[in-house]
Design an enzyme around this catalytic site. Structure first.
Site, PDB file in Angstrom:
ATOM      1  N   HIS A 126       0.902  -1.321  -0.164  1.00 20.79           N
ATOM      2  CA  HIS A 126       0.070  -0.063  -0.017  1.00 20.79           C
ATOM      3  C   HIS A 126       0.948   1.234   0.163  1.00 20.79           C
ATOM      4  O   HIS A 126       1.750   1.323   0.927  1.00 20.79           O
ATOM      5  CB  HIS A 126      -0.945   0.086   1.250  1.00 20.79           C
ATOM      6  CG  HIS A 126      -2.047  -1.137   1.334  1.00 20.79           C
ATOM      7  ND1 HIS A 126      -2.233  -1.756   2.158  1.00 20.79           N
ATOM      8  CD2 HIS A 126      -2.584  -1.477   0.199  1.00 20.79           C
ATOM      9  CE1 HIS A 126      -2.952  -2.792   1.893  1.00 20.79           C
ATOM     10  NE2 HIS A 126      -3.442  -2.727   0.557  1.00 20.79           N
ATOM     11  N   GLU A 181       1.741   3.721   3.061  1.00 16.97           N
ATOM     12  CA  GLU A 181       2.608   3.068   4.086  1.00 16.97           C
ATOM     13  C   GLU A 181       4.060   3.368   3.972  1.00 16.97           C
ATOM     14  O   GLU A 181       4.792   2.260   3.872  1.00 16.97           O
ATOM     15  CB  GLU A 181       1.926   1.546   4.469  1.00 16.97           C
ATOM     16  CG  GLU A 181       0.456   1.790   4.449  1.00 16.97           C
ATOM     17  CD  GLU A 181      -0.219   0.644   4.383  1.00 16.97           C
ATOM     18  OE1 GLU A 181       0.537  -0.541   4.346  1.00 16.97           O
ATOM     19  OE2 GLU A 181      -1.587   0.371   4.390  1.00 16.97           O
ATOM     20  N   ARG A 233      -3.293   4.755  -1.815  1.00 18.02           N
ATOM     21  CA  ARG A 233      -3.176   3.341  -1.262  1.00 18.02           C
ATOM     22  C   ARG A 233      -2.875   2.480  -2.395  1.00 18.02           C
ATOM     23  O   ARG A 233      -2.282   1.318  -2.167  1.00 18.02           O
ATOM     24  CB  ARG A 233      -4.523   3.027  -0.506  1.00 18.02           C
ATOM     25  CG  ARG A 233      -4.336   1.527   0.137  1.00 18.02           C
ATOM     26  CD  ARG A 233      -5.841   1.360   0.704  1.00 18.02           C
ATOM     27  NE  ARG A 233      -6.368   0.148   0.888  1.00 18.02           N
ATOM     28  CZ  ARG A 233      -6.042  -0.852   2.079  1.00 18.02           C
ATOM     29  NH1 ARG A 233      -5.269  -0.369   2.847  1.00 18.02           N
ATOM     30  NH2 ARG A 233      -6.403  -2.012   2.077  1.00 18.02           N
ATOM     31  N   ARG A 253      -6.105  -7.256  -2.118  1.00 18.53           N
ATOM     32  CA  ARG A 253      -7.431  -7.773  -2.283  1.00 18.53           C
ATOM     33  C   ARG A 253      -7.269  -8.736  -3.641  1.00 18.53           C
ATOM     34  O   ARG A 253      -8.252  -9.106  -4.066  1.00 18.53           O
ATOM     35  CB  ARG A 253      -8.515  -6.798  -2.205  1.00 18.53           C
ATOM     36  CG  ARG A 253      -8.441  -5.943  -1.348  1.00 18.53           C
ATOM     37  CD  ARG A 253      -9.203  -6.728   0.095  1.00 18.53           C
ATOM     38  NE  ARG A 253      -9.545  -6.139   1.152  1.00 18.53           N
ATOM     39  CZ  ARG A 253      -8.605  -5.499   2.087  1.00 18.53           C
ATOM     40  NH1 ARG A 253      -7.558  -5.918   2.068  1.00 18.53           N
ATOM     41  NH2 ARG A 253      -9.182  -4.652   3.012  1.00 18.53           N
ATOM     42  N   HIS A 288       3.327  -3.821   6.362  1.00 19.96           N
ATOM     43  CA  HIS A 288       2.255  -2.718   6.311  1.00 19.96           C
ATOM     44  C   HIS A 288       2.250  -1.553   7.526  1.00 19.96           C
ATOM     45  O   HIS A 288       3.147  -1.824   8.418  1.00 19.96           O
ATOM     46  CB  HIS A 288       0.748  -3.125   5.964  1.00 19.96           C
ATOM     47  CG  HIS A 288       0.556  -4.371   5.155  1.00 19.96           C
ATOM     48  ND1 HIS A 288      -0.155  -3.904   3.933  1.00 19.96           N
ATOM     49  CD2 HIS A 288       0.630  -5.659   4.808  1.00 19.96           C
ATOM     50  CE1 HIS A 288      -0.311  -4.800   3.039  1.00 19.96           C
ATOM     51  NE2 HIS A 288       0.422  -5.729   3.540  1.00 19.96           N
ATOM     52  N   GLU A 295       1.673  -4.971  10.713  1.00 22.35           N
ATOM     53  CA  GLU A 295       1.208  -3.619  10.808  1.00 22.35           C
ATOM     54  C   GLU A 295       2.160  -2.740  11.681  1.00 22.35           C
ATOM     55  O   GLU A 295       1.949  -3.172  13.045  1.00 22.35           O
ATOM     56  CB  GLU A 295      -0.173  -3.595  11.136  1.00 22.35           C
ATOM     57  CG  GLU A 295      -1.078  -4.431  10.130  1.00 22.35           C
ATOM     58  CD  GLU A 295      -1.647  -3.237   9.091  1.00 22.35           C
ATOM     59  OE1 GLU A 295      -1.408  -1.951   9.102  1.00 22.35           O
ATOM     60  OE2 GLU A 295      -2.367  -3.992   8.234  1.00 22.35           O
TER      61      GLU A 295
END
Lengths: 99, 308
Positions: free
Chosen positions: B68, B71, B126, B144, B196, B270
């Protein structure tokens, strides 16, 4: 200025929906209002009791806060000015480039 | 002249690519730079292979950063990892052992087009930057777009949404290139790690459903060990667990695909923080964030050398 100062006045709010009613209200709100969801990344992923961090443009902050107030939904201000925070993020480099 | 590179600032794509070339040039015995394909906008998708060259085949670890675009701490960590691995090789026997027994494949910027765009135009972009003529919005959520329960729960069919799954699985050339590489090397690949931000979590499968993976005991132990190692640096707490319950349900994620593809340890980090700065983590916090995460990744890698 970074990104031509486009983020001046933008804010990041944190909202935690605490009831099914608030959850439904927020999902509807963010489907109809142009905002940048930081987390979760989609309004469909908003859950009761979990934080929603939303980046909202300066021309929409007052309206969003008004709508939340009218719906009695609490919010917390995470970032008061996104542009200022952005300038701080890249520290000396952006200042050096400007000089 | 001595190559100077500041690992505690965020770098645009061009600088990261120059840095990769420099690492390849200065560490030929430990580093191999190659491209696994091209992005939608035609940029090379560079991967650094780290590890001693040996004749026998070695177990491998894949780590990607910057799936993404916004990030930024992700690519910063991938660079930090490479720097630490190479700098500590001579004097750190455990790192030397890791590089002798494992190959690390590091992809510092997965979503090169999006990352470049986040530097040039939209800081909070993103997705990828692909475009279909019939839609007026650009980009697909690369996390996704993997071919595992594609576009089911937790993904969007709308091209303008930030969790858009794409027109079909692996529609994104970046996703296709990584999938192809991992499929080709699946025999040796033991861990898949994706970096991420932000939430301070360590996630493992499943993302697409509420359920327990067959090797839960081993993966949970590895996650616990990683989070403890991370905590030992500065006392920062990371939650850990299956992505579906710890974060939210999402389909088409890279960790689910990697796991389904036979990689026994598939993790998504994350990184910092939990919302105070969010994506705007100051450069002053790059060092501590990367130092603690380095410990976690080393713990995961070390665990691969033991039987579970």
């Amino acid at each position: 200025y970074l990104y031509n100062n486009r983020y001046v006045g933008d804010q990041v709010l944190r909202i935690i929906p605490s009831s099914p009613g608030e959850l439904h209200y927020l999902k509807q709100l963010f489907q109809n209002m142009t905002v940048d969801l930081w987390q979760p990344s989609s309004s469909n992923l908003i859950h009761e009791g979990k934080a929603v961090d939303v980046h909202v443009g300066r021309d929409r902050t007052a309206r969003l806060k008004n709508l939340l107030r009218r719906a009695h939904i609490q919010h917390e201000l995470l970032i008061t000015d996104v542009q200022r925070e952005m300038e701080k993020q890249t520290g000396y480099r952006s200042n050096r480039k400007r000089r | 002249s001595v190559f100077q590179y500041d690992y505690e600032v965020y770098h645009p794509l061009e600088e990261i690519q120059s840095w990769m070339f420099e690492m390849n040039r200065t560490h030929p015995h430990l580093v191999d730079l190659f491209s696994i394909g091209r992005s939608y906008e035609g940029r090379p998708l560079y991967v650094l292979q780290l590890g001693n060259r040996v004749r026998t085949s070695k177990k491998a670890v894949w780590m990607d950063c910057g799936v993404h675009a916004r990030e930024w701490i992700g690519p910063a960590f991938c660079q930090w990892f490479v720097k630490e691995a190479l700098n500590s090789y001579q004097h750190d026997s455990s790192m030397r052992r890791l590089l002798k027994q494992l190959n690390f494949y590091i992809m510092p910027v997965f979503n090169v087009d999006g990352y470049h765009y986040s530097w040039k135009s939209d800081r909070f972009w993103r997705k990828t930057r692909s475009k279909k003529a019939k839609y007026h919005c650009r980009g697909v959520d690369a996390n996704r777009n993997f071919k595992v329960k594609w576009c089911e729960e937790g993904a969007s069919t709308h091209p303008c949404d930030d969790t858009y799954c794409g027109p079909f699985p692996e529609s994104e050339p970046e996703v296709k290139a990584v999938s192809r590489f991992l499929r080709k090397h699946k025999k040796h690949m033991r861990a898949y790690i994706s970096i991420h931000a932000y939430a301070q979590m360590l996630l493992y499968p499943y993302s697409y459903k509420y359920g327990t993976i067959p090797n839960f005991d081993c993966v949970e132990t590895a996650a616990q060990s990683a989070v403890s190692a991370l905590y030992s640096a500065y006392g920062v707490r990371y939650r850990y667990g299956p992505a579906s319950t710890t974060l939210y349900v999402s389909s088409g994620s890279s960790i689910d695909w990697a796991y389904k593809n036979g990689i026994p340890y598939a993790f998504a980090f994350e990184l910092r923080d939990t919302g105070h700065y969010g994506f705007l983590l100051p450069e002053a916090l790059i060092g501590p964030t990367c130092t603690e995460t380095m410990r976690a990744v080393r713990a995961i890698a070390s665990g691969l050398l033991k039987k579970c």
